[in-house]
Design an enzyme around this catalytic site. Structure first.
Site, PDB file in Angstrom:
ATOM      1  N   HIS A 112      -5.642  -0.379  -4.947  1.00 35.98           N
ATOM      2  CA  HIS A 112      -5.539   0.796  -4.088  1.00 35.98           C
ATOM      3  C   HIS A 112      -6.829   1.110  -3.351  1.00 35.98           C
ATOM      4  CE1 HIS A 112      -5.612   5.127  -3.101  1.00 35.98           C
ATOM      5  NE2 HIS A 112      -4.324   4.970  -2.888  1.00 35.98           N
ATOM      6  N   HIS A 159      -7.643   0.224   0.542  1.00 32.88           N
ATOM      7  CA  HIS A 159      -8.215   1.359   1.265  1.00 32.88           C
ATOM      8  C   HIS A 159      -9.737   1.332   1.104  1.00 32.88           C
ATOM      9  CE1 HIS A 159      -4.193   3.443   0.316  1.00 32.88           C
ATOM     10  NE2 HIS A 159      -4.246   3.397   1.634  1.00 32.88           N
ATOM     11  N   GLU A 182     -12.296   5.798   3.907  1.00 37.07           N
ATOM     12  CA  GLU A 182     -11.449   6.643   4.753  1.00 37.07           C
ATOM     13  C   GLU A 182     -12.070   8.016   4.972  1.00 37.07           C
ATOM     14  OE1 GLU A 182      -6.850   8.372   4.957  1.00 37.07           O
ATOM     15  OE2 GLU A 182      -7.490   7.182   3.242  1.00 37.07           O
ATOM     16  N   HIS A 186      -8.461   1.454   7.073  1.00 34.99           N
ATOM     17  CA  HIS A 186      -9.244   2.574   7.618  1.00 34.99           C
ATOM     18  C   HIS A 186     -10.678   2.155   7.942  1.00 34.99           C
ATOM     19  CE1 HIS A 186      -5.828   5.046   6.743  1.00 34.99           C
ATOM     20  NE2 HIS A 186      -5.977   4.940   5.437  1.00 34.99           N
ATOM     21  N   ASP A 201       0.987   4.099   8.239  1.00 38.30           N
ATOM     22  CA  ASP A 201       0.426   4.805   7.085  1.00 38.30           C
ATOM     23  C   ASP A 201       1.357   5.898   6.571  1.00 38.30           C
ATOM     24  OD1 ASP A 201      -1.227   5.788   5.119  1.00 38.30           O
ATOM     25  OD2 ASP A 201      -2.978   5.994   6.369  1.00 38.30           O
TER      26      ASP A 201
END
Length: 461
Positions: free
Chosen positions: A209, A238, A241, A274, A325
């Site tokens: 994640h 990710h 972000e 991101h 997203d």
């Protein structure tokens, strides 16, 4: 089901980076494009402008049903972290049937706007109490069923989620639906891989994640699992972000998230979702790494994340694709438009992503997103050429946004002219799934979604 081989004669098609008139496109029985020719007078005509379908490289399907639920003014400082609390409450009422109905509706909407394949970053695994289902892959099957109903291409990426904070802090109650132990996570991935074997429109990927939610040991286990199944499998994560995420990563490791990942091998085969908050040096390193930047401008705007440094990243040879997203938008046009517009707002200038004088900004954005999204999802898509999947989008040349535009202006008009989509027909793997702006299963999918969100509305806290 395989279709009979067919040859189509398109009024125009996007071939090798430009739109050409009168193009023959042959599709074999497996749904792949055969050699492309210049003319085929006896073939079935496609009266329109044919584009490769756009990859949506990052989606959380279930969030489509919560769009609009977090748009109430909160206390000063309302941000991603307060939005996340709304999302946790929403998760408390979702059943497997709900997940399937929402996914199918989302994928229909994506198809109708010109996305033909999606990277599903799938971190919803457990029941509302946090217990593993009797079949740990239950919700993966539900996402796959939604994709099958809609007829969209899919790279399904089960997510490893272990912690609530850098350093392996225990997950919170709101994260209980995300957490699988390493053994169960591997089992889910292996079972999904077996299930989709032989399906040319589906692919497995893996998704630790984030550095916040996966320990360094967990990340290493994901890479090892990838290597044991298929070394060409993509890994998405990710990264950077929010500013707070960067600050927390620095406090934990002394390194920023993108630097930390690149130091430990992120590169070819990876997609960093991101990557909003980077230093200049991180940006240059990411551009040179071979990893794809997964950009989701409408979600990043909705959450107040910030602007990705697209102009400099492109100048340095960086690869990017776009994703939906949180699915507050399901349009590749809106994602690409706001990628350029965000840069314009920052620089107080126009036409900033493309540097070459006289070059088409629309063509540049479209071509780059095709290439980056294709690489990120590791499927043979993203171009009208022999051996690629026949994932095709047909634009209506008589639509007000395109009417009267010469071919070399069509992509600019497509991306920067109006909000009503000129997408008329959509093909995935050689099968038309949208005809005359109507999805072939639209009515039952929409009705199932309507029933789902109506029931959820009565149960939301």
């Amino acid at each position: 089901m395989p279709a009979a081989p067919r040859t189509y004669r398109a009024d125009a098609a996007f071939i090798a980076g430009s739109l050409r008139a009168d193009v023959a496109i042959s599709v074999d029985a497996r749904g792949n494009i055969a050699p492309v020719g210049e003319s085929a007078p006896q073939a079935e005509r496609i009266a329109g402008i044919v584009l490769p379908g756009m990859p949506d490289l990052h989606s959380h399907a279930f969030q489509r049903a919560m769009a609009g639920l977090a748009e109430r003014a909160g206390p000063e400082g309302d941000n991603f972290w307060s939005w996340r609390e709304v999302m946790y409450r929403f998760l408390g009422v979702l059943s497997p049937e709900d997940v399937q109905a929402i996914a199918a509706q989302l994928y229909v909407e994506c198809l109708k706007h010109g996305f033909t394949t999606v990277g599903e970053f799938h971190y919803l695994h457990n029941d509302p109490a946090g217990a593993v289902y009797d079949d740990p892959a239950e919700l993966s099957w539900r996402v796959l069923a939604g994709a099958e109903a809609a007829g969209i291409g899919l790279t399904l990426m089960p997510v490893l989620y272990q912690a609530s904070q850098f350093g392996g802090a225990p997950p919170t109650e709101g994260q209980r639906r995300f957490v699988l132990d390493d053994e169960t996570f591997a089992l889910v991935c292996e079972e999904v891989d077996k299930h989709i074997a032989g399906n040319a429109d589906w692919r497995l990927g893996l998704a630790p994640h984030s550095l916040r939610a996966v320990t360094p040991e967990g990340l290493a286990e994901v890479v090892a699992l990838r290597d044991s199944i298929d070394r060409s499998m993509p890994i998405h994560i990710h990264a950077a972000e929010q500013v707070r995420e960067v600050e927390d990563c620095l406090a934990w490791s002394g390194r920023r998230p993108v630097d930390w990942l690149l130091d430990r091998g992120a590169g070819e085969g990876w997609c960093l979702i991101h990557a909003t908050h980077m230093t200049d040096e991180e940006r240059r390193r990411l551009a040179a790494s071979g990893a794809v930047a997964g950009l989701c401008p409408t979600t990043e705007a909705n959450l107040g994340d910030g602007f990705f440094p697209i102009r400099d990243f492109v100048d340095e040879g960086g690869l990017f694709g776009v994703g939906t997203d949180s699915n507050v938008s399901t349009s590749p046009v809106e994602e690409l438009r706001w990628l350029e517009y965000g840069c314009r707002l920052q620089r107080r200038a126009r036409n900033v992503v493309e540097r070459e004088v006289g070059a088409s900004v629309g063509r540049s954005l479209f071509s780059r997103a095709l290439a980056g999204g294709t690489k990120a999802l590791a499927r043979p898509i993203g171009a009208i050429e022999a051996g690629r999947r026949a994932d095709l989008v047909v634009l209506d040349p008589d639509h007000p946004a395109l009417a009267g535009r010469p071919l070399d202006r069509v992509l600019d008009a497509f991306l920067f002219n109006g909000n009503d989509t000129p997408v008329r027909d959509v093909m995935v793997g050689g099968h038309f799934v949208v005809r005359d702006r109507e999805h072939v299963r639209e009515a039952p999918i929409r009705e199932a979604f309507r029933r789902t969100v109506t029931r959820l509305a009565d149960r939301l806290p």
